[in-house]
Design a protein around this motif. Sequence first.
Motif, PDB file in Angstrom:
ATOM      1  N   UNK A  70       0.812  -1.213   0.000  1.00 38.23           N
ATOM      2  CA  UNK A  70       0.000   0.000   0.000  1.00 38.23           C
ATOM      3  C   UNK A  70       0.846   1.263   0.000  1.00 38.23           C
ATOM      4  N   UNK A  71       2.164   1.108   0.118  1.00 35.71           N
ATOM      5  CA  UNK A  71       3.064   2.250   0.062  1.00 35.71           C
ATOM      6  C   UNK A  71       3.125   3.049   1.353  1.00 35.71           C
ATOM      7  N   UNK A  72       2.799   2.442   2.452  1.00 28.86           N
ATOM      8  CA  UNK A  72       2.857   3.149   3.729  1.00 28.86           C
ATOM      9  C   UNK A  72       4.311   3.414   4.102  1.00 28.86           C
ATOM     10  N   UNK A  74       7.748   3.994   6.312  1.00 26.61           N
ATOM     11  CA  UNK A  74       8.401   3.285   7.399  1.00 26.61           C
ATOM     12  C   UNK A  74       8.542   1.793   7.186  1.00 26.61           C
ATOM     13  N   UNK A  75       8.081   1.286   6.050  1.00 19.71           N
ATOM     14  CA  UNK A  75       8.195  -0.152   5.780  1.00 19.71           C
ATOM     15  C   UNK A  75       9.138  -0.330   4.595  1.00 19.71           C
ATOM     16  N   UNK A  76      10.242  -0.982   4.859  1.00 18.89           N
ATOM     17  CA  UNK A  76      11.271  -1.201   3.853  1.00 18.89           C
ATOM     18  C   UNK A  76      11.126  -2.611   3.283  1.00 18.89           C
ATOM     19  N   UNK A  77      11.484  -2.773   2.024  1.00 21.44           N
ATOM     20  CA  UNK A  77      11.379  -4.089   1.377  1.00 21.44           C
ATOM     21  C   UNK A  77      12.223  -5.128   2.108  1.00 21.44           C
ATOM     22  N   UNK A  78      13.395  -4.727   2.572  1.00 24.02           N
ATOM     23  CA  UNK A  78      14.247  -5.689   3.275  1.00 24.02           C
ATOM     24  C   UNK A  78      13.581  -6.168   4.565  1.00 24.02           C
ATOM     25  N   UNK A  79      12.897  -5.261   5.272  1.00 22.87           N
ATOM     26  CA  UNK A  79      12.183  -5.656   6.488  1.00 22.87           C
ATOM     27  C   UNK A  79      11.072  -6.643   6.164  1.00 22.87           C
ATOM     28  N   UNK A  80      10.371  -6.401   5.073  1.00 23.73           N
ATOM     29  CA  UNK A  80       9.292  -7.290   4.656  1.00 23.73           C
ATOM     30  C   UNK A  80       9.840  -8.665   4.316  1.00 23.73           C
ATOM     31  N   UNK A  81      10.936  -8.703   3.592  1.00 28.41           N
ATOM     32  CA  UNK A  81      11.521  -9.991   3.208  1.00 28.41           C
ATOM     33  C   UNK A  81      12.059 -10.747   4.422  1.00 28.41           C
ATOM     34  N   UNK A  82      12.650 -10.042   5.362  1.00 31.14           N
ATOM     35  CA  UNK A  82      13.153 -10.689   6.582  1.00 31.14           C
ATOM     36  C   UNK A  82      11.991 -11.266   7.381  1.00 31.14           C
ATOM     37  N   UNK A  83      10.920 -10.481   7.529  1.00 28.28           N
ATOM     38  CA  UNK A  83       9.745 -10.974   8.266  1.00 28.28           C
ATOM     39  C   UNK A  83       9.135 -12.182   7.569  1.00 28.28           C
ATOM     40  N   UNK A  84       9.111 -12.151   6.240  1.00 30.18           N
ATOM     41  CA  UNK A  84       8.582 -13.277   5.478  1.00 30.18           C
ATOM     42  C   UNK A  84       9.434 -14.526   5.681  1.00 30.18           C
ATOM     43  N   UNK A  85      10.744 -14.372   5.688  1.00 33.06           N
ATOM     44  CA  UNK A  85      11.631 -15.513   5.904  1.00 33.06           C
ATOM     45  C   UNK A  85      11.512 -16.053   7.330  1.00 33.06           C
ATOM     46  N   UNK A  86      11.346 -15.155   8.313  1.00 37.00           N
ATOM     47  CA  UNK A  86      11.137 -15.600   9.694  1.00 37.00           C
ATOM     48  C   UNK A  86       9.888 -16.469   9.773  1.00 37.00           C
ATOM     49  N   UNK A  87       8.821 -16.010   9.132  1.00 35.34           N
ATOM     50  CA  UNK A  87       7.568 -16.766   9.143  1.00 35.34           C
ATOM     51  C   UNK A  87       7.755 -18.115   8.456  1.00 35.34           C
ATOM     52  N   UNK A  88       8.465 -18.128   7.351  1.00 31.65           N
ATOM     53  CA  UNK A  88       8.696 -19.367   6.621  1.00 31.65           C
ATOM     54  C   UNK A  88       9.501 -20.367   7.449  1.00 31.65           C
ATOM     55  N   UNK A  89      10.559 -19.900   8.088  1.00 29.41           N
ATOM     56  CA  UNK A  89      11.397 -20.784   8.898  1.00 29.41           C
ATOM     57  C   UNK A  89      10.615 -21.313  10.093  1.00 29.41           C
ATOM     58  N   UNK A  90       9.806 -20.466  10.719  1.00 29.67           N
ATOM     59  CA  UNK A  90       9.046 -20.920  11.882  1.00 29.67           C
ATOM     60  C   UNK A  90       8.005 -21.963  11.486  1.00 29.67           C
ATOM     61  N   UNK A  91       7.385 -21.802  10.321  1.00 29.83           N
ATOM     62  CA  UNK A  91       6.425 -22.806   9.852  1.00 29.83           C
ATOM     63  C   UNK A  91       7.147 -24.115   9.530  1.00 29.83           C
ATOM     64  N   UNK A  92       8.300 -24.028   8.912  1.00 31.13           N
ATOM     65  CA  UNK A  92       9.067 -25.237   8.606  1.00 31.13           C
ATOM     66  C   UNK A  92       9.470 -25.969   9.881  1.00 31.13           C
TER      67      UNK A  92
END
Length: 113
Positions: A70-72, A74-92
């Motif tokens: 949405x272009x808000x 304070x949210x950086x692409x790297x932060x989004x990718x790190x959070x996504x990887x954290x979620x992926x690793x925790x699910x695995x």
Amino acid sequence: MVQGVEFNRLMLEMRSMQTEAMARSKAVAAPAAGAEQVQGPSFADMLSKAVGSVNETQQTAGEMAKAFELGQGGVDLTQVMIASQKASVSVQALTQVRNKFVQAYQDIMQMSI
């Protein structure tokens, strides 16, 4: 590198939970004479807490991704990718734990009495 750090953190948390559960089971199995028995969280509570933590990680990653899309500010692409990887690793990790429980259950059920 961050993914490796997060995986290590997750493994450390799982090991500390295992150590805590083992210490409590030893305390329950052999209480001292005259000592009151201290009830800790049950296995189901600990498992529920772990699943809740994985769910929270996934929700945070989803919210960050939505905010980035949405272009808000304070949210950086790297932060989004790190959070996504954290979620992926925790699910695995949770999936691996589930697989171990299922395998243990199947092994117990196949034991002859």
